[in-house]
Design a protein around this motif. Structure first.
Motif, PDB file in Angstrom:
ATOM      1  N   GLY A 164       0.254  -1.154  -0.213  1.00  0.00           N
ATOM      2  CA  GLY A 164      -0.140   0.186   0.069  1.00  0.00           C
ATOM      3  C   GLY A 164       0.698   1.071   0.137  1.00  0.00           C
ATOM      4  N   THR A 165       0.502   2.327   0.363  1.00  0.00           N
ATOM      5  CA  THR A 165       1.591   3.653   0.376  1.00  0.00           C
ATOM      6  C   THR A 165       1.320   4.329   1.788  1.00  0.00           C
ATOM      7  N   LEU A 166       1.938   4.752   1.975  1.00  0.00           N
ATOM      8  CA  LEU A 166       1.840   5.434   3.436  1.00  0.00           C
ATOM      9  C   LEU A 166       0.770   6.068   3.734  1.00  0.00           C
ATOM     10  N   ASP A 167       0.907   6.992   3.098  1.00  0.00           N
ATOM     11  CA  ASP A 167      -0.476   8.228   3.899  1.00  0.00           C
ATOM     12  C   ASP A 167      -2.235   7.013   4.256  1.00  0.00           C
ATOM     13  N   TYR A 168      -1.896   6.798   3.365  1.00  0.00           N
ATOM     14  CA  TYR A 168      -3.437   5.612   3.314  1.00  0.00           C
ATOM     15  C   TYR A 168      -3.506   4.088   3.937  1.00  0.00           C
ATOM     16  N   SER A 199      -6.221  17.579   2.331  1.00  0.00           N
ATOM     17  CA  SER A 199      -4.677  16.815   1.681  1.00  0.00           C
ATOM     18  C   SER A 199      -4.735  15.735   3.594  1.00  0.00           C
ATOM     19  N   PRO A 200      -4.364  14.414   3.138  1.00  0.00           N
ATOM     20  CA  PRO A 200      -4.433  13.447   3.996  1.00  0.00           C
ATOM     21  C   PRO A 200      -4.007  13.339   5.287  1.00  0.00           C
ATOM     22  N   PRO A 201      -4.885  13.106   6.511  1.00  0.00           N
ATOM     23  CA  PRO A 201      -4.834  13.190   7.493  1.00  0.00           C
ATOM     24  C   PRO A 201      -3.964  12.894   8.234  1.00  0.00           C
ATOM     25  N   PHE A 202      -2.399  11.856   7.907  1.00  0.00           N
ATOM     26  CA  PHE A 202      -1.251  11.602   8.851  1.00  0.00           C
ATOM     27  C   PHE A 202      -0.207  12.682   7.789  1.00  0.00           C
ATOM     28  N   GLU A 203      -0.636  12.651   6.687  1.00  0.00           N
ATOM     29  CA  GLU A 203       0.671  13.960   6.249  1.00  0.00           C
ATOM     30  C   GLU A 203       1.756  14.271   6.642  1.00  0.00           C
ATOM     31  N   ALA A 204       3.087  13.551   6.628  1.00  0.00           N
ATOM     32  CA  ALA A 204       4.147  14.864   7.477  1.00  0.00           C
ATOM     33  C   ALA A 204       5.643  15.282   6.130  1.00  0.00           C
TER      34      ALA A 204
END
Ligand code: ADP
Ligand code: MG
Ligand code: MG
Length: 213
Positions: A164-168, A199-204
């Motif tokens: 999968g992909t980190l933000d999800y 933008s996605p909630p856990f983006e950093a």
């Protein structure tokens, strides 16, 4: 059996890690499709045959208005071609970029479509495992289509492969614990936030920070 000679190949539609996708027209019927082209050399180099076979058999077996159809495939000496339903509207990612964020009405419509499609997949014991705006396509009428079943699996057992992909990524995936269809449901919440907020909630800034968040 199909061959590349049955198609007139047009402009590139997009590119993923291993595939390039082109719009194409079947010469006899003039039917427009998307051709996903994958080089056999890449498949061998990255040991992706097993994964590609899954993508092909799983996506072929799914028939739902919000799941992108895979009509068939063929190959030549160097390449494998997947014949896909054409999604004229491109990636949902692009639409989100252009609009910044969606209205509640629009977000709700996409989330409802995605929910119906995932419920259908899960009923057939298929987990997608890479739901994100790049893999959600829009047809000519703006209807959402789940695409890219490259990480999907059909199973009733818990799975262990991190993908999968980190933000999800669902927490169980982040923590490398066994997972099931619930990892797809997690993305509904992430996407709902992203659609409304932009933008996605856990983006950093760094991967480690996204993991922690
Ligand atoms: P990968 O497995 O390499 O990520 P995808 O199947 O996700 O490949 O395709 C890569 C990109 O190509 C998509 O993100 C999208 O932009 C474009 N694309 C793929 N399939 C279609 C299609 N059927 N119609 C229109 N664009 C497509
Ligand atoms: Mg993709
Ligand atoms: Mg893929």
């Amino acid at each position: 059996d199909w061959s590349i000679n049955d198609f007139e190949v047009g402009r590139p539609l997009g590119k993923g890690k291993f595939g390039r996708v082109y719009v194409a027209r079947e010469t006899k019927t003039k039917y427009i499709v998307a051709l996903k082209v994958i080089f056999k050399e890449q498949i061998e180099k990255y040991k992706l045959l097993h994964q590609l076979k899954r993508e092909m058999t799983i996506q072929t077996s799914l028939h739902h208005p919000h799941v992108l159809r895979l009509y068939g495939w063929f190959h030549d000496a160097e390449r494998i071609f997947l014949i896909l339903e054409y999604a004229h509207g491109g990636e949902l990612y692009g639409e989100l970029q252009r609009s910044g964020h969606f209205s509640e009405q629009k977000a709700a419509t996409y989330i409802a479509s995605l929910t119906h499609a995932l419920a259908y997949c899960h009923e057939k014991h298929v987990i997608h495992r890479d739901i994100k705006p790049e893999n959600l396509l829009l047809d000519h009428e703006g209807r959402l289509k789940i695409a890219d079943f490259g990480w999907s699996v059909q199973s009733t057992n818990k799975r262990r492969t991190m993908c999968g992909t980190l933000d999800y990524l669902a927490p169980e995936m982040v923590e490398n614990r066994p997972h099931d269809y619930a990892v797809d449901n997690w993305t509904l919440g992430v996407l709902c936030y992203e659609f409304l907020y932009g933008s996605p909630p856990f983006e950093a800034d760094g991967q480690a920070d996204t993991f922690r968040r």
